[in-house]
Write an enzyme that holds these catalytic residues in place. Structure first.
Site, mmCIF file in Angstrom:
data_model
loop_
_atom_site.group_PDB
_atom_site.id
_atom_site.type_symbol
_atom_site.label_atom_id
_atom_site.label_comp_id
_atom_site.label_asym_id
_atom_site.label_seq_id
_atom_site.Cartn_x
_atom_site.Cartn_y
_atom_site.Cartn_z
ATOM 1 N N HIS A 1 -4.173 1.152 11.757
ATOM 2 C CA HIS A 1 -3.956 -0.106 12.482
ATOM 3 C C HIS A 1 -5.321 -0.716 12.821
ATOM 4 C CE1 HIS A 1 -2.646 -3.160 15.063
ATOM 5 N NE2 HIS A 1 -2.039 -2.480 16.010
ATOM 6 N N ASN B 1 -10.353 -2.823 2.260
ATOM 7 C CA ASN B 1 -10.021 -2.840 0.833
ATOM 8 C C ASN B 1 -11.281 -2.624 0.000
ATOM 9 O OD1 ASN B 1 -7.272 -3.316 1.103
ATOM 10 N ND2 ASN B 1 -7.446 -5.537 0.872
ATOM 11 N N HIS C 1 0.825 -1.214 0.000
ATOM 12 C CA HIS C 1 0.000 0.000 0.000
ATOM 13 C C HIS C 1 0.859 1.264 0.000
ATOM 14 C CE1 HIS C 1 -3.882 -2.091 0.846
ATOM 15 N NE2 HIS C 1 -3.081 -2.963 1.442
HETATM 16 FE FE1 HDE Z 1 -2.533 -4.671 5.419
HETATM 17 N N1 HDE Z 1 -0.742 -3.869 5.870
HETATM 18 N N2 HDE Z 1 -1.847 -6.493 5.958
HETATM 19 N N3 HDE Z 1 -4.271 -5.562 4.791
HETATM 20 N N4 HDE Z 1 -3.222 -2.934 4.789
HETATM 21 C C1 HDE Z 1 -0.407 -2.589 5.711
HETATM 22 O O1 HDE Z 1 0.678 -1.259 7.302
HETATM 23 C C2 HDE Z 1 -0.734 -6.706 6.698
HETATM 24 C C3 HDE Z 1 -4.584 -6.881 4.861
HETATM 25 C C4 HDE Z 1 -4.479 -2.644 4.362
HETATM 26 O O2 HDE Z 1 -3.291 3.555 3.888
HETATM 27 C C5 HDE Z 1 0.925 -2.237 6.331
HETATM 28 O O3 HDE Z 1 1.028 0.921 7.649
HETATM 29 C C6 HDE Z 1 -0.652 -8.094 7.059
HETATM 30 C C7 HDE Z 1 -5.974 -7.095 4.603
HETATM 31 C C8 HDE Z 1 -4.559 -1.261 3.966
HETATM 32 O O4 HDE Z 1 -1.706 3.413 5.380
HETATM 33 C C9 HDE Z 1 1.346 -3.558 7.000
HETATM 34 C C10 HDE Z 1 -1.745 -8.692 6.494
HETATM 35 C C11 HDE Z 1 -6.493 -5.850 4.369
HETATM 36 C C12 HDE Z 1 -3.294 -0.737 4.199
HETATM 37 C C13 HDE Z 1 0.213 -4.483 6.609
HETATM 38 C C14 HDE Z 1 -2.501 -7.675 5.822
HETATM 39 C C15 HDE Z 1 -5.404 -4.906 4.488
HETATM 40 C C16 HDE Z 1 -2.489 -1.802 4.723
HETATM 41 C C17 HDE Z 1 1.908 -1.617 5.401
HETATM 42 C C18 HDE Z 1 -2.141 -10.157 6.531
HETATM 43 C C19 HDE Z 1 -7.927 -5.487 4.023
HETATM 44 C C20 HDE Z 1 -2.835 0.666 3.920
HETATM 45 C C21 HDE Z 1 2.040 -0.186 5.841
HETATM 46 C C22 HDE Z 1 -2.275 -10.687 7.833
HETATM 47 C C23 HDE Z 1 -8.847 -5.770 5.095
HETATM 48 C C24 HDE Z 1 -3.077 1.557 5.095
HETATM 49 C C25 HDE Z 1 1.210 -0.069 7.001
HETATM 50 C C26 HDE Z 1 -2.655 2.961 4.769
HETATM 51 C C27 HDE Z 1 -1.151 -1.658 5.107
HETATM 52 C C28 HDE Z 1 0.194 -5.746 7.008
HETATM 53 C C29 HDE Z 1 -3.675 -7.967 5.091
HETATM 54 C C30 HDE Z 1 -5.614 -3.513 4.271
HETATM 55 C C31 HDE Z 1 2.716 -4.075 6.619
HETATM 56 C C32 HDE Z 1 0.452 -8.726 7.873
HETATM 57 C C33 HDE Z 1 -6.730 -8.416 4.617
HETATM 58 C C34 HDE Z 1 -5.770 -0.541 3.412
HETATM 59 O O5 HDE Z 1 1.382 -3.443 8.381
#
Ligand code: HDE
Length: 743
Positions: free
Chosen positions: A349, A158, A85
C-alpha cells in the site's frame, strides 16, 4: 535428509536468520517432517485413504468429520486474485544505506549505515491472471516492503518511471481496456487487442508510457535486470520539518537488459515461469540479486522551474536535469517458504509510510491511497490482513482497532477507546519527537474543481524525448512492437487514430509503423485528439500542447549504455552428443564458472554421453525440453561424431539458428564449428586460424564479435572472447543479417 530435520532448515540460509522479520516469521513456520498426520484440531488420523462408509461398498457417512474437514478446506483454498498485478514472484532480503540521509529525511531506516532493514519484494506483471506467462509485453510491478523499526514503509513502484494516465479516476477505464475483452475473455495477458488501443488512441496522455511499454523494457531478460521507479513524486522531510521532493529509483547491479519479442513469444511456450524461475534459482544458488536505491532530490523552491509538472505521473525528471544519487543497497537473499502465505498474501500500500517520507498531490497517487486498503479487504477477506505473518510490522502495534474476521491478537484490558481513564490513557499518542507521524503541513488555498494543471497537457514532448534517446536498435524494436500490437487490432479506425497519435511523437516513427500496417499516416486527424473531455467543457482546453524542452536526449533512457561488463549469472547452453570432446566441455564449464556464468549440457537425449576419449559426460537437459531462448549463449564443443550427430538433428540446428537470430554470443571449437556451418550462420566467416581439429595456438577467429570459433587447442582464448561477448548481453550489429536466417 535426516528424520526430524525440516525442509526449511535444510534450505533456509543462516544469513537471513538474524533479521528481525525472519525471527518474527520463524514462529509461523511449520514443518511436517517426522510428524504424524492430524486434523485441523490436532487429532491424529489413522486412515487418509478411505472415507467412512456403511460397509466397504456402501454410501459415505455424513458423520465423517475427517472427510468433511478436508473437502471443506479444499473448497475454500482460493482467494480473489489481485485485480491488477495478479501474477507475481517474491523474495526476502535487506536494505542498507551507504551514509546517513539525515540531511534529507528523519526516517530512521535511512540514518544508520550499520542498520539492515529487512524487506520483502514482489515483482509482477500487470494485465495477466495469476497463471499467465511471465514474458507478456507489460509493465513489471516492483513493490518493496521495508519492515522498519518505525513501522512498514511500502515503495510500490514499477519498472517504468511513468504511467499511462494522470488521474486515478481513469484507472478502471485503463484496466478494463487492457484486460481480456469482456464478451469472449480474450486475449490473456496481452495489450495487442482492440479495446486497449481504442482507449489509448483517444488518450494522448498515455503516449509517453506507450513508448516505454512498446520498448524492450516491457520484456525484461530477468527481474534481476530491470530498474524500478517510485513513479510519483514523493516528499522527504527532515528533522526540522523541511520538505524536499523526491523521485525514487532502483538501479540493478547487473544492468538493464531485455529479450527480443520473438524470444518472449517462444519463452512463453517453453517456460512460462521463466522469470520467477530465474529469480528463484539465482537466490537458491547464492547469486543474490542487487539494486542500488537512487534519489532525485528537488528543493521545494524549484518545484515550478521545470517544463513539466512534478505532480504529473506521465512525466519523468531527466537525470540530466536532476542527477540520481545512489544512496543504498537492496539485496534479495532468501526465497519464500510458501508462495501463498507470503507472495500471495503480502499486502502492499503506497499509504504505508514512515515519518520522514510523505506524499505529494499527484492525482494518481492520491487515488492509490484509497485503493490499496480497499482491495485487500476483498482479497484477504477483512480488516485484519495486517496480522498475516508476512504483513506484520516488526515495530509493535497498539491501537483501539478491534475484532473483525480472523482476528488473532488477544487484546488484553477493558478499554478499547481513546481518551480513556480505565486503561491509564493507553495506548498513548506519540509526540513528534517520539516518532508520531505528522503530515507535512502543505498550505492549500484553492477552489474545489475537477481539473488538471496546465503543464499536464504536454502529452508528447517526453514521448519524443524517449524516442530520441533510444539507440537505432531500440527504435527498431519499438517500431516492430507497434506493428505487432496494431496488427492485432481489427478496427481500421483505431489503427489510423494511433498512427495520427504516433505522428505527434515523431513523424519517422509513425511512417515506419504505417509501412508495416500497409496504411498511410493520416495527414490530418479529424476531431479533437483528446476525447477524455468533461461534459460542458470546451474540448479545446483539453487538447495537447507543447512546452519548450531543455533537453532533446537523455542517455539514461536507453538500455544501450547500462552495465555490460559481467557475465555473472548468465546461462550458457553447451550442445553435445556422443563422441563430444569431453575435455573441451569440462574446460569451458570451468572457465564459465570462474566468470560467474552457469552452463548446462544439452544433448539429443538425457543420461550420460560417451565422450571422444570414452569419458562419461553427464547431460543436464535434452533438446526436447529446452530451447536456445532459455539461454544467453551457446557453445558447441569439438568431437567429430558429436558435431556430425548434431548437424543431422533439426532441433540442434534450430538451437544455434535461434541463438544467432537473437544476437546471442555463440562459440564453437574444433569440429563443433561444423554445426554453425550446417546452420548456415557461418557464411561470411573467416576460416579459423588452423583447421578446426588442428592444434594451432593462434587467436580464435570471429565473423562478428559475438561468434567465436577456433581450434580445440584455442579453448582458453575462445572462452575469454566468448565471456566478453556474453557480458555485452547481445550483439545488435548482427540483427539485420540475422533476420534473414530462418528460425
Ligand atoms: Fe497499483 N494497484 N494502482 N499501481 N500496483 C494494485 O493492489 C491502483 C499504480 C502497483 O505486488 C492493487 O494489492 C490504482 C501505479 C504494484 O502486491 C490495486 C492505481 C503504480 C502493484 C491497485 C494504480 C502501481 C499494484 C491490486 C491508479 C506504480 C502490485 C492488488 C490510481 C507506481 C503490488 C493490490 C503487489 C497493485 C490500484 C496505479 C504499482 C487494485 C487505483 C502508478 C507494483 O489496489
Amino acid at each position: 535428509m535426516a528424520k526430524g530435520e525440516s525442509r526449511k532448515n535444510a534450505r533456509a540460509p543462516k544469513r537471513s536468520g538474524s533479521s528481525p522479520k525472519q525471527a518474527a516469521l520463524e514462529q509461523f513456520r511449520v514443518s511436517a517432517d517426522g510428524e504424524h498426520l492430524t486434523t485441523d484440531q490436532g487429532l491424529r488420523i489413522n486412515d487418509d485413504q478411505n472415507s467412512l462408509k456403511a460397509g466397504d461398498r456402501g454410501p459415505s457417512l455424513l458423520e465423517d468429520f475427517i472427510l468433511r474437514e478436508k473437502i471443506t478446506h479444499f473448497d475454500h483454498e482460493r482467494i480473489p486474485e489481485r485485480v491488477v498485478h495478479a501474477r507475481g514472484a517474491g523474495a526476502h532480503g535487506h536494505f542498507q544505506v551507504y551514509q546517513s540521509l539525515s540531511r534529507y529525511t528523519k526516517a530512521k531506516f535511512l540514518q544508520d549505515p550499520a542498520l539492515r532493514t529487512p524487506v520483502f519484494v514482489r515483482f509482477s506483471t500487470v494485465a495477466g491472471s495469476r497463471g499467465s506467462t511471465d514474458l507478456a509485453r507489460d509493465v513489471r510491478g516492483f513493490a518493496v516492503k521495508f519492515y522498519t523499526q518505525e513501522g512498514n514503509f511500502d515503495l510500490v513502484g514499477n519498472n517504468i518511471p511513468v504511467f499511462f494516465i494522470q488521474d486515478a479516476v481513469k484507472f478502471p477505464d485503463l484496466i478494463h481496456a487492457v484486460k481480456p475483452e469482456p464478451h469472449n475473455e480474450m486475449p490473456q495477458a496481452a495489450s495487442a487487442h482492440d479495446t486497449f488501443w481504442d482507449f489509448i488512441s483517444l488518450m494522448p496522455e498515455s503516449m509517453h508510457m506507450i513508448m516505454w511499454v512498446m520498448s524492450d523494457r516491457a520484456i525484461p531478460r530477468s527481474l534481476r535486470m530491470m530498474e524500478g521507479f517510485g513513479v510519483h513524486t514523493f516528499r522527504l522531510v527532515d528533522e526540522r520539518g523541511t520538505s524536499r521532493f523526491v523521485k525514487f529509483h532502483w538501479k540493478p547491479a547487473l544492468g538493464v537488459h531485455s529479450v527480443l519479442w520473438d524470444e518472449a513469444l517462444k519463452i512463453s511456450g517453453k517456460d512460462p515461469d521463466f522469470q520467477r524461475r530465474d529469480l528463484w534459482e539465482a537466490i537458491e544458488s547464492g547469486a543474490f540479486p542487487e539494486w542500488e536505491l537512487g534519489l532525485q532530490i528537488i528543493e521545494e523552491k524549484d518545484e515550478h522551474t521545470f517544463e513539466f509538472d512534478l505532480l504529473d505521473p506521465t512525466k519523468l525528471v531527466p537525470e540530466e536535469l536532476v542527477p540520481v544519487k545512489r544512496v543504498g543497497r537492496l539485496v534479495l537473499d532468501r526465497n519464500p517458504d510458501n508462495f501463498f502465505a507470503e507472495t500471495e498474501q503480502v499486502a502492499f500500500h503506497p499509504g504505508h509510510l514512515v515519518s520522514g517520507i510523505d506524499f505529494t498531490n499527484d492525482p494518481l497517487l492520491q487515488g492509490r491511497l484509497f485503493s490499496y486498503t480497499d482491495t485487500q479487504l476483498i482479497r484477504l477477506g477483512g480488516p485484519n490482513f495486517h496480522e498475516i505473518p508476512i504483513n506484520r510490522p516488526v515495530a509493535p502495534v497498539h491501537n483501539n482497532q478491534r475484532d473483525g474476521h480472523m482476528r488473532q491478537t488477544l487484546d488484553v484490558g477493558q478499554s478499547s477507546y481513546h481518551p480513556n481513564s480505565l486503561g491509564g490513557g493507553c495506548p498513548m499518542q506519540a509526540g513528534r519527537r517520539l516518532g508520531g507521524f505528522v503530515s507535512y503541513p502543505e498550505a492549500i488555498d484553492a477552489e474545489k474543481q475537477r481539473a488538471r494543471g496546465e503543464k499536464f497537457f504536454d502529452h508528447f514532448s517526453q514521448a519524443t524525448l524517449f524516442w530520441n534517446s533510444q539507440s537505432a536498435t531500440e527504435q527498431g524494436h519499438i517500431v516492430q512492437a507497434l506493428r505487432f500490437e496494431l496488427g492485432k487490432v481489427d478496427g481500421l479506425a483505431i489503427r489510423e487514430r494511433m498512427l495520427g497519435m504516433l505522428a505527434q511523437v515523431d513523424k519517422d516513427l509513425a511512417g515506419r509503423v504505417s509501412e508495416g500496417l500497409g496504411m498511410a499516416v493520416p495527414a490530418r486527424v479529424d476531431g479533437p485528439l483528446n476525447l477524455s473531455v468533461p461534459a460542458d467543457r470546451d474540448p479545446k482546453e483539453f487538447q495537447p500542447r507543447r512546452f519548450k524542452q531543455r533537453i532533446e536526449r537523455s542517455r539514461a533512457l536507453s538500455m544501450a549504455d547500462t552495465v555490460k561488463d559481467t557475465a555473472k549469472t548468465r546461462k550458457v547452453a553447451i550442445l553435445a552428443a556422443d563422441g563430444v570432446d569431453g575435455t573441451a566441455v569440462a574446460g569451458m564449464q570451468r572457465l564459465l564458472k570462474a566468470a560467474g556464468a552457469q552452463s548446462k549440457v544439452i544433448a539429443p537425449r538425457l543420461g550420460a554421453l560417451t565422450g571422444a576419449r570414452g569419458q562419461a559426460v553427464p547431460v543436464d537437459w535434452s533438446l526436447l525440453t529446452v530451447g536456445s531462448v532459455l539461454f544467453d549463449a551457446v557453445y558447441v564443443p569439438g568431437g567429430d561424431k558429436s558435431a556430425e550427430a548434431l548437424a543431422a538433428e533439426a532441433s540442434a540446428v534450430l538451437f544455434v539458428r535461434e541463438a544467432f537470430k537473437h544476437c546471442k554470443a555463440i562459440a564453437a571449437s574444433g569440429a563443433g564449428v561444423g554445426l554453425l556451418a550446417a546452420a548456415g550462420i557461418m557464411e561470411d566467416s573467416p576460416a579459423p586460424a588452423e583447421s578446426p581439429s588442428g592444434r594451432g595456438k593462434s587467436s580464435p577467429a570471429a565473423n562478428d564479435d559475438a561468434i567465436v570459433v577456433g581450434t580445440d587447442a584455442q579453448l582458453e582464448s575462445i572462452a575469454q572472447a566468448f565471456i566478453q561477448a556474453i557480458a555485452r548481453h547481445r550483439n545488435w550489429s548482427r540483427e539485420a543479417k540475422a533476420q534473414r536466417v530462418p528460425a
